[in-house]
Design an enzyme around this catalytic site. Structure first.
Site, short mmCIF file in Angstrom:
data_model
loop_
_atom_site.label_atom_id
_atom_site.label_comp_id
_atom_site.label_asym_id
_atom_site.label_seq_id
_atom_site.Cartn_x
_atom_site.Cartn_y
_atom_site.Cartn_z
N ALA A 94 0.82 -1.21 0.00
CA ALA A 94 0.00 0.00 0.00
C ALA A 94 0.86 1.27 0.00
CB ALA A 94 -0.94 -0.02 1.20
N HIS A 95 0.18 2.41 -0.04
CA HIS A 95 0.90 3.68 -0.16
C HIS A 95 1.73 3.99 1.07
CE1 HIS A 95 -3.00 5.96 1.23
NE2 HIS A 95 -2.78 4.89 1.93
N ASN A 96 2.90 4.58 0.80
CA ASN A 96 3.81 5.02 1.86
C ASN A 96 4.42 3.89 2.68
OD1 ASN A 96 1.70 7.45 1.50
ND2 ASN A 96 3.72 8.25 2.03
#
Lengths: 350, 350, 350
Positions: free
Chosen positions: A237-239
């Site tokens: 997922a993001h980050n």
């Protein structure tokens, strides 16, 4: 190949036990091997198959009495076998050097020497691709990306805008790098999208599996550290920040902003919650669900995941559970009998 | 951007605490921020990072004593930050308006004004595409589909025949919409395919993640309700009906004919059995396996899933289990001792 | 279609109960059906919906008193309904016979009579494709592959070099066949790739779901046996051997070298460890994690998976667990009271 056991031993620097003149013409696993096939014994799990193998010869780590075929003793049979495969096995037939006429290359794209850009590949404006890169047909590379030297992208890969790959990155077919993170804020009963303007940085020597998905950061960077290997259908997922030399086995999912150290192993179908820290050399066993951070070298298991030994004790107790309930029922009978004999009215009512 | 804290505060309608003249030139999270970066504090989890941040300024919901940098106080820092990103962040570079010469558009296809059809896109016969649609390279749209206005399909998406997307639908790379449902009947020892002639209807404002798969109905419709957001690698089987404004987090799987109400949240890696009804505003926690219907506002957890509180109590009992077994063993010793002292032969044999 | 109940009964060889003259103009499920729609009752789960159906007629296995509409009694309503759909339902519009001008076909490729090669398809050198094959747009078939007759590959599929498909193989969009297996050896702190030079062999009548991934063998073959059906987002690792007529439901993952017999069913999100043997006709329930081999006809459940009945007993005990702990606490009180009354100092210290 059509060579003798002695030829192979000489090539590998190994020692022959048995008839070195035996001819070899193929390679196969111990159970599938036919006469003339070279096989190997690396994983002890397979030793049981050795006495019955039909292989023409077997690579072994030490001379074995139960091997019916000539043996080639080498330090690391698995490694030696890979070396043989690389040397004598089928070679990949990459797209031709240059840019296929059907590829669509945007403005201000720089492509390094020796690169191979396949049919139907689309490369966006301003992207820079290193030397000897190989991009298979119908893969799409967005604008403003950078790919290092010797990258290998298979077919139908999607690399979105502004993402960066280091050197020698391998991406299997259908993988997606740089998709939007899953970020929404509920405003007036509607899930309003949080803009996802960050990127994905994939460092050197990373491999990414088929249909694996790595989301771009909301802002800043989703990072995959050098030498990390990601299997098929994994979700990052993001980050998320993945350290170096990690192994993410198939169908693992990592929620937003979680950080992995180096040499972390996540077995198949593991899920990690968001905003966690997983320490260096930590291991999570298959299908576990991790909701708390894991210390360096920690080994966790279960869903929710706990320390490995505690989780195993729990599983043992769980197997005993029906019997344990029966033991409690019997205790209740026995104590009621004692209370009766002692004329006790004193049992607390449940 | 190169503006002052006062400029940003004015733009956001926020209040400045500290030096409003501080220059800002970038954006970053609290822990990654360098001097000159604007950061924000929304999720309380991150408050611990505030005192040590190197950010040039921080968006906050209320003035904080432990913030080392100038503060901009706004009602909703997360929302304000997104607004800044949208305004000052990098803009997407979509394919050019019109139809790329390498795209292949079938007969009787209608494409709305301002649409952008990228390189290598293939659109089947009779499909209708709304105004301002954006379709990235190598995406394939089958025949007889309808896409509303302002749809955004990224690269390598597969939308099969006759499916319908509403307005403002976003589809991340590699997603598949309209694949055949998994329907077979065993006839004479063979799995005979049940024809899958239905479609998928995706309503307005839905987002579908990378490599997510939504199967067409056997007959009738597989529906994704307005405003629902679907994360990467999610599986939605045939004839599933997903309500409006639901969140389906990564790697969720929903079996055939299950119906979700509105505002349902399925956390990561959740599995739902077929033919269930999940009520409005129900929540299923990560990795849960749901085999029974869930009432409106229900919260379930575990595999098999139970009411959230019951599931937690169960998990606590599970952690105690090895100790509980030991307590039972001690009780057996103590009662045997009492029985001995009372000359009882009366213990029921197990 | 605009026909009568009698027409349909005649077509199906069924018996009419009620008004055979009723006109039918569509098909739908019991709950969605409008007057004029033909519906059917196959799954008993749906019998509850029969009395309230608005359908114009219903296919049933036996005459029912609670059916408000004319009935057509047939041996197998589900099968009969599929037959109607195939006969009267929408027909697929495949790419035109021949090779689309935008397709890129390598040297020494042989394509059978009646094959349909869509726009943007890329076929590598020396590949052989059987008669009546249908390949949808932007699918990539590597070099040296063989596809049998009547194969159907949808859009954006990736079939890598040297893999072999039998006859009548169906591949849904986005699937990947022949990606590298996940094989690495840690050498000097680096994960060194083991070459993956084997192939994938997919036998006759197999169906492979959207975004499913089947890795090529390290050497030798990853096999999918005849008639096996694989759902979306399934992972099959290198050197796995799947028998004939198996069902692998969505999001299943199978680790390397595991062997499945024939007629094995793996329910959704199941994970199998590597090097296992799963016997003929074995069943694994949804979300289970299998770490040991399963005998023929075995049914296992849970993570880690156990015999089905044992796993259910365990789940029952787990639901009782908080109550069981309370019963133990009460026993401790009661026995302490007895010990006190008997002046016992004899309780063993924990």
């Amino acid at each position: 190949m059509r060579i003798t056991v002695d030829d192979v031993a000489r090539f590998l620097g190994g020692r022959v036990v048995g008839d070195g003149g035996t001819l070899l013409s193929g390679i196969a696993g111990l159970t599938e091997a036919k006469p003339g096939d070279l096989s190997f014994l690396a994983n002890p799990k397979y030793a049981v198959h050795l006495p019955a193998t039909k292989a023409g010869a077997v690579l072994v780590a030490e001379e074995r009495a139960d091997c019916p075929a000539p043996q080639i003793v080498v330090a690391n049979p698995d490694h030696a076998f890979s070396l043989l495969i690389e040397t004598f096995g089928p070679k990949p037939v990459h797209p031709a050097i240059g840019i296929h006429p059907s590829a669509v290359v945007g403005e201000r794209v720089a492509i390094g020497a020796g690169a191979r850009i396949g049919a139907g590949v689309v490369i966006g404006e301003g992207t820079v691709i290193g030397a000897n890169a190989v991009i298979y047909p119908n893969t799409v590379v967005g604008g403003g990306c950078t790919l290092g030297d010797d990258c290998l992208l298979y077919a139908n890969v999607s690399l979105r805008e502004r993402c960066r790959l280091g050197h020698r990155v391998v991406v299997q077919p259908g993988a997606v790098i740089g998709s939007d993170g899953f970020g929404f804020v509920l405003v007036g009963g509607r899930h309003q999208k949080s803009p996802q303007v960050g990127i994905v940085v994939v460092e050197d020597d990373v491999e990414i599996g088929a249909c694996a998905c790595i989301d771009r950061a909301r802002f800043g960077v989703t990072r995959i550290g050098a030498g990390t290997k990601i299997d098929n259908l994994v979700q990052v997922a993001h980050n998320v920040d993945v350290g170096s030399h990690c192994l993410l086995v198939a169908q693992v999912g990592i929620a937003g902003s979680t950080r992995l150290g180096n040499y972390v192993t996540l077995a198949g179908q593991v899920g990690l919650a968001g905003h966690l820290t997983i320490g260096d050399q930590a291991t999570v066993t298959a299908q576990s669900g991790v909701s708390k951070s894991v210390p360096p070298k920690g080994v966790v298991r279960g869903s929710p995941a706990r320390d490995y030994r505690a989780a195993l004790a729990q599983e043992v107790g769980l197997r005993h559970l029906p019997r344990t309930e029966e033991r409690v029922r019997q205790l209740e009978q026995r104590i009621a009998e004692l209370e009766r004999r002692l004329g006790s009215g004193g049992a607390p009512t449940p």
